[in-house]
Design a protein around this motif. Structure first.
Motif, PDB file in Angstrom:
ATOM      1  N   ARG A  76      -1.034   2.681   5.102  1.00 18.94           N
ATOM      2  CA  ARG A  76      -2.432   2.583   4.695  1.00 18.94           C
ATOM      3  C   ARG A  76      -2.578   3.425   3.436  1.00 18.94           C
ATOM      4  O   ARG A  76      -2.156   4.578   3.410  1.00 18.94           O
ATOM      5  N   ARG A 105       0.778  -3.534   5.114  1.00 20.27           N
ATOM      6  CA  ARG A 105      -0.001  -2.547   4.375  1.00 20.27           C
ATOM      7  C   ARG A 105      -1.474  -2.902   4.347  1.00 20.27           C
ATOM      8  O   ARG A 105      -1.848  -4.069   4.300  1.00 20.27           O
ATOM      9  N   THR A 106      -2.302  -1.867   4.344  1.00 14.29           N
ATOM     10  CA  THR A 106      -3.730  -1.978   4.090  1.00 14.29           C
ATOM     11  C   THR A 106      -4.041  -1.043   2.933  1.00 14.29           C
ATOM     12  O   THR A 106      -3.518   0.072   2.887  1.00 14.29           O
ATOM     13  N   CYS A 107      -4.869  -1.484   2.009  1.00 10.53           N
ATOM     14  CA  CYS A 107      -5.281  -0.630   0.889  1.00 10.53           C
ATOM     15  C   CYS A 107      -6.793  -0.742   0.764  1.00 10.53           C
ATOM     16  O   CYS A 107      -7.326  -1.850   0.679  1.00 10.53           O
TER      17      CYS A 107
END
Length: 129
Positions: A76, A105-107
């Motif tokens: 993240r 993934r997280t953004c």
């Protein structure tokens, strides 16, 4: 069973937390800032340098647990200047992983981070076994 880890020589925590917590073969690494253990609160200039510094701190924690970036399954990423820094951060981020082996993934864009950092990243790694 859970294990709570503080890594000798690791980044100085900015709040009360463990560098990582291990549970059922997964290692949850606390979000790291772009400062260094030698200069807590002092940040490099710009998103590229800050991204590299965060990755170095994450590797310090992982290496302290006999892991490295190839064990990362999820990340993240938090950016305070999302539109301005997203592309440059992605270019640096991608340099740490081989093509075809990028973690999930997280953004997200956020309004603020400790030390007025531009970026913070936390990870989930999987212990081989």
């Amino acid at each position: 069973m859970m294990a709570f880890h503080m890594i000798a020589g690791g980044p100085r925590p900015v709040a009360p937390f463990s560098h990582a917590v291990e549970a059922e073969g997964f290692v949850f690494v606390t979000g790291q800032m772009p400062d260094t253990p030698e200069a807590p609160g002092v940040l490099p200039e710009g998103i590229e340098a800050q991204t590299r510094a965060v990755m170095a701190n994450l590797r310090t924690v992982l290496n302290g647990l006999e892991l490295d970036l190839e064990h990362v399954v999820m990340a993240r990423i938090y950016l305070t200047r999302f539109k301005q820094d997203y592309a440059a951060m992605n270019a640096v981020w991608s340099s740490f992983f081989p093509a075809g082996r990028l973690p999930a993934r997280t953004c997200v864009g956020v309004t603020g981070l400790a030390y007025d950092a531009l970026i913070e990243i936390d990870l989930v790694a999987s212990r081989p076994g």
